[in-house]
Design a protein around this motif. Structure first.
Motif, PDB file in Angstrom:
ATOM      1  N   THR A   1      30.100  44.015  16.513  1.00  0.00           N
ATOM      2  CA  THR A   1      31.242  43.231  15.736  1.00  0.00           C
ATOM      3  C   THR A   1      32.401  43.102  16.926  1.00  0.00           C
ATOM      4  O   THR A   1      32.765  42.188  17.011  1.00  0.00           O
ATOM      5  CB  THR A   1      32.164  44.149  14.801  1.00  0.00           C
ATOM      6  OG1 THR A   1      31.035  44.526  13.843  1.00  0.00           O
ATOM      7  CG2 THR A   1      33.156  43.496  14.045  1.00  0.00           C
ATOM      8  N   GLU A   2      32.839  44.088  17.621  1.00  0.00           N
ATOM      9  CA  GLU A   2      33.651  43.995  18.759  1.00  0.00           C
ATOM     10  C   GLU A   2      33.058  43.026  19.738  1.00  0.00           C
ATOM     11  O   GLU A   2      33.934  41.907  20.330  1.00  0.00           O
ATOM     12  CB  GLU A   2      33.912  45.309  19.271  1.00  0.00           C
ATOM     13  CG  GLU A   2      34.795  46.379  18.540  1.00  0.00           C
ATOM     14  CD  GLU A   2      34.759  47.319  19.293  1.00  0.00           C
ATOM     15  OE1 GLU A   2      34.554  47.667  20.411  1.00  0.00           O
ATOM     16  OE2 GLU A   2      35.706  48.452  18.474  1.00  0.00           O
ATOM     17  N   LEU A   3      31.747  43.235  20.220  1.00  0.00           N
ATOM     18  CA  LEU A   3      31.105  42.332  21.333  1.00  0.00           C
ATOM     19  C   LEU A   3      31.124  40.960  20.710  1.00  0.00           C
ATOM     20  O   LEU A   3      31.433  40.160  21.466  1.00  0.00           O
ATOM     21  CB  LEU A   3      29.711  42.913  21.406  1.00  0.00           C
ATOM     22  CG  LEU A   3      28.790  42.110  22.230  1.00  0.00           C
ATOM     23  CD1 LEU A   3      29.585  41.923  23.552  1.00  0.00           C
ATOM     24  CD2 LEU A   3      27.441  42.352  22.366  1.00  0.00           C
ATOM     25  N   GLY A   4      30.791  40.690  19.540  1.00  0.00           N
ATOM     26  CA  GLY A   4      30.631  39.399  19.031  1.00  0.00           C
ATOM     27  C   GLY A   4      32.033  38.548  18.942  1.00  0.00           C
ATOM     28  O   GLY A   4      32.193  37.356  19.538  1.00  0.00           O
ATOM     29  N   PHE A   5      33.035  39.125  18.426  1.00  0.00           N
ATOM     30  CA  PHE A   5      34.235  38.609  18.468  1.00  0.00           C
ATOM     31  C   PHE A   5      34.921  38.251  19.897  1.00  0.00           C
ATOM     32  O   PHE A   5      35.453  37.406  20.213  1.00  0.00           O
ATOM     33  CB  PHE A   5      35.303  39.440  17.726  1.00  0.00           C
ATOM     34  CG  PHE A   5      36.880  38.879  17.744  1.00  0.00           C
ATOM     35  CD1 PHE A   5      37.086  37.963  16.933  1.00  0.00           C
ATOM     36  CD2 PHE A   5      37.631  39.524  18.673  1.00  0.00           C
ATOM     37  CE1 PHE A   5      38.482  37.534  16.845  1.00  0.00           C
ATOM     38  CE2 PHE A   5      38.991  39.022  18.495  1.00  0.00           C
ATOM     39  CZ  PHE A   5      39.551  37.902  17.843  1.00  0.00           C
TER      40      PHE A   5
ATOM     41  N   LYS B   1      24.800  52.999  31.370  1.00  0.00           N
ATOM     42  CA  LYS B   1      26.068  53.225  30.496  1.00  0.00           C
ATOM     43  C   LYS B   1      26.986  51.997  31.041  1.00  0.00           C
ATOM     44  O   LYS B   1      27.180  51.912  32.042  1.00  0.00           O
ATOM     45  CB  LYS B   1      26.762  54.671  30.799  1.00  0.00           C
ATOM     46  CG  LYS B   1      27.802  54.878  30.051  1.00  0.00           C
ATOM     47  CD  LYS B   1      28.608  56.022  30.804  1.00  0.00           C
ATOM     48  CE  LYS B   1      29.909  56.051  30.125  1.00  0.00           C
ATOM     49  NZ  LYS B   1      30.866  57.255  30.758  1.00  0.00           N
ATOM     50  N   ILE B   2      27.362  51.417  29.778  1.00  0.00           N
ATOM     51  CA  ILE B   2      28.431  50.364  29.951  1.00  0.00           C
ATOM     52  C   ILE B   2      29.728  50.682  29.424  1.00  0.00           C
ATOM     53  O   ILE B   2      29.894  50.719  28.336  1.00  0.00           O
ATOM     54  CB  ILE B   2      27.802  48.975  29.402  1.00  0.00           C
ATOM     55  CG1 ILE B   2      26.342  48.724  29.614  1.00  0.00           C
ATOM     56  CG2 ILE B   2      28.731  47.770  29.633  1.00  0.00           C
ATOM     57  CD1 ILE B   2      26.239  48.401  31.020  1.00  0.00           C
ATOM     58  N   PRO B   3      30.768  50.541  30.226  1.00  0.00           N
ATOM     59  CA  PRO B   3      31.974  50.748  29.808  1.00  0.00           C
ATOM     60  C   PRO B   3      32.557  49.732  28.807  1.00  0.00           C
ATOM     61  O   PRO B   3      32.018  48.347  29.237  1.00  0.00           O
ATOM     62  CB  PRO B   3      33.003  50.921  31.056  1.00  0.00           C
ATOM     63  CG  PRO B   3      32.195  51.118  32.192  1.00  0.00           C
ATOM     64  CD  PRO B   3      30.613  50.571  31.826  1.00  0.00           C
ATOM     65  N   TRP B   4      33.215  49.964  27.632  1.00  0.00           N
ATOM     66  CA  TRP B   4      33.582  48.964  26.808  1.00  0.00           C
ATOM     67  C   TRP B   4      34.827  49.286  26.091  1.00  0.00           C
ATOM     68  O   TRP B   4      34.703  50.048  25.163  1.00  0.00           O
ATOM     69  CB  TRP B   4      32.422  48.780  25.848  1.00  0.00           C
ATOM     70  CG  TRP B   4      32.728  47.493  24.726  1.00  0.00           C
ATOM     71  CD1 TRP B   4      32.975  47.612  23.736  1.00  0.00           C
ATOM     72  CD2 TRP B   4      32.478  45.975  25.316  1.00  0.00           C
ATOM     73  NE1 TRP B   4      33.063  46.394  23.167  1.00  0.00           N
ATOM     74  CE2 TRP B   4      32.734  45.411  24.292  1.00  0.00           C
ATOM     75  CE3 TRP B   4      31.863  45.613  26.305  1.00  0.00           C
ATOM     76  CZ2 TRP B   4      32.716  44.086  24.155  1.00  0.00           C
ATOM     77  CZ3 TRP B   4      31.993  44.361  26.533  1.00  0.00           C
ATOM     78  CH2 TRP B   4      32.204  43.380  25.253  1.00  0.00           C
ATOM     79  N   LEU B   5      35.940  48.521  26.360  1.00  0.00           N
ATOM     80  CA  LEU B   5      37.218  48.610  25.678  1.00  0.00           C
ATOM     81  C   LEU B   5      37.645  50.019  25.224  1.00  0.00           C
ATOM     82  O   LEU B   5      37.884  50.461  24.164  1.00  0.00           O
ATOM     83  CB  LEU B   5      36.925  47.756  24.342  1.00  0.00           C
ATOM     84  CG  LEU B   5      36.752  46.331  24.502  1.00  0.00           C
ATOM     85  CD1 LEU B   5      36.484  45.728  23.157  1.00  0.00           C
ATOM     86  CD2 LEU B   5      37.854  45.676  25.100  1.00  0.00           C
ATOM     87  N   GLY B   6      37.576  50.846  26.133  1.00  0.00           N
ATOM     88  CA  GLY B   6      38.090  52.226  26.349  1.00  0.00           C
ATOM     89  C   GLY B   6      36.917  53.250  26.027  1.00  0.00           C
ATOM     90  O   GLY B   6      37.347  54.450  25.922  1.00  0.00           O
ATOM     91  N   SER B   7      35.837  52.719  25.493  1.00  0.00           N
ATOM     92  CA  SER B   7      34.621  53.481  24.906  1.00  0.00           C
ATOM     93  C   SER B   7      33.588  53.108  26.160  1.00  0.00           C
ATOM     94  O   SER B   7      33.586  52.507  27.165  1.00  0.00           O
ATOM     95  CB  SER B   7      34.310  53.309  23.736  1.00  0.00           C
ATOM     96  OG  SER B   7      33.281  54.179  23.277  1.00  0.00           O
TER      97      SER B   7
END
Length: 359
Positions: free
Chosen positions: A11-15, A240-246
């Motif tokens: 969801t976050e990725l698509g947006f 491992k991919i960092p993503w928006l604080g996670s």
């Protein structure tokens, strides 16, 4: 160690990616940038083989990876030209050479001013050494000569999905970007290596690249295009991919067979079903909508290479070019095994804290 099924935050990725695509399109249409640096950066976005570091001055690296194997597989080299910039803005160009059979590596450092990329195409010069999509010319102390590449097989690309990064190409805060310039190609020419003339005529090559500021904190990478029949190539990686604080576990694999590239990626709905890592083996299982892929890689002795961290080449990874990859590709609808083979002269890296992949 085992890694069970993993997905990215869709969801976050698509947006995020939709917004980035819209922003890039509107920006390009509205501004029609006259600034040449900005034009070059936009051009590189849809041409992953080109240099991406225009207007970068610190905490950035970019490197191209040329894997070359002689026809008899007695000689295996990886040649890696690039540029590195640390957090303070100190810069250096480099050419790194891995001798896979003799388990030796050399790192040749150059002034950053000697790094001269072409903004419109993959054509890079570093003080008498030249690297393009279809050739290399080398003039290093222990490695000289020229090679030509034919019948390249790049990763698929489109306006909305430029290269192997796919829609992630539009995300501006990725730690590391990746490009596949050729899954498999033929080589012509020879090199003088440590005083020995080596013919690479009828040899095989593979090309990829990375850019960003650091390699992933933990990752697995493997590749081979030496199977029982020509024209087959397999590449797979998990990180491992960092993503928006996670973070999430990203995965990419490709199987080139009969002129078709079958893609397994985080963004095309592929699921990573299994990953186990030991001192001797790496085992992966992935499934996309139509195919199931199983890979069992046998690890061999590796050689230390310099790798980027915060832009500079201060980290160390180990790569083997003597591994073997057992591959099985199955059509899920019919159950037919499309490919069952073992690839030799395989490159493999298990780097960083790979236990992070278990999260």
């Amino acid at each position: 160690m085992k890694l069970t099924e993993s997905r990215c935050p869709k969801t976050e990725l698509g947006f995020t990616i939709k917004m980035m695509r819209i922003w890039v399109l509107i920006f390009f249409i509205k501004t029609k940038p006259s600034n040449p640096v900005l034009r070059d950066r936009i051009h590189a976005l849809w041409n992953p083989e080109c240099y991406h570091g225009w207007n970068k001055s610190k905490k950035f690296f970019e490197g191209w990876y040329y894997k070359i194997i002689s026809a008899d597989q007695k000689h295996a080299l990886a040649i890696i030209p690039g540029i590195a910039m640390d957090e303070d803005g100190t810069k250096q160009a480099f050419i790194q050479v891995l001798d896979g059979r003799n388990l030796k590596a050399s790192y040749h450092k150059f002034d950053a001013q000697d790094f001269k990329p072409n903004p419109k195409k993959h054509d890079l010069e570093i003080l008498g050494n030249r690297f393009t999509s279809d050739s290399i010319e080398l003039d290093l102390p222990n490695l000289k000569g020229s090679l030509r590449f034919k019948n390249l097989n790049p990763w698929s690309s489109s306006w909305s999905s430029p290269g192997i990064m796919g829609p992630f190409s539009f995300v501006p805060f990725m730690e590391c970007y990746h490009g596949i310039l050729s899954m498999d190609h033929n080589i012509e020419g020879s090199l003088e290596h440590n005083g020995e003339i080596i013919s690479f005529d009828q040899g095989k090559g593979y090309m990829e690249k990375d850019w960003g500021h650091s390699f992933p904190e933990g990752y697995v990478w493997m590749q081979s295009n030496h199977f029982s029949k020509p024209g087959i190539s397999v590449k797979a990686s998990i990180a491992k991919i960092p993503w928006l604080g996670s973070s999430f576990i990203g995965h990419i694999a490709g199987v080139l067979i009969d002129g078709e590239l079958i893609e397994f990626t985080t963004y095309n709905g592929t699921r990573l079903k299994h990953c186990s890592i030991s001192e001797k083996q790496v085992c992966l299982q992935m499934e996309n909508k139509h195919y199931a892929l199983s890979i069992n890689a046998t690890r061999e002795k590796a050689t230390a290479l310099a790798a980027p961290i915060s832009g500079f080449m201060d980290a160390r990874i180990e790569e083997s070019m003597n591994a073997h990859i057992q591959v099985q590709l199955t059509d899920k609808k019919t159950g037919k095994i499309i490919l069952e083979d073992i690839g030799s002269s395989a490159g493999i890296e298990v780097a960083g804290n790979h236990e992070l992949l278990l999260k």
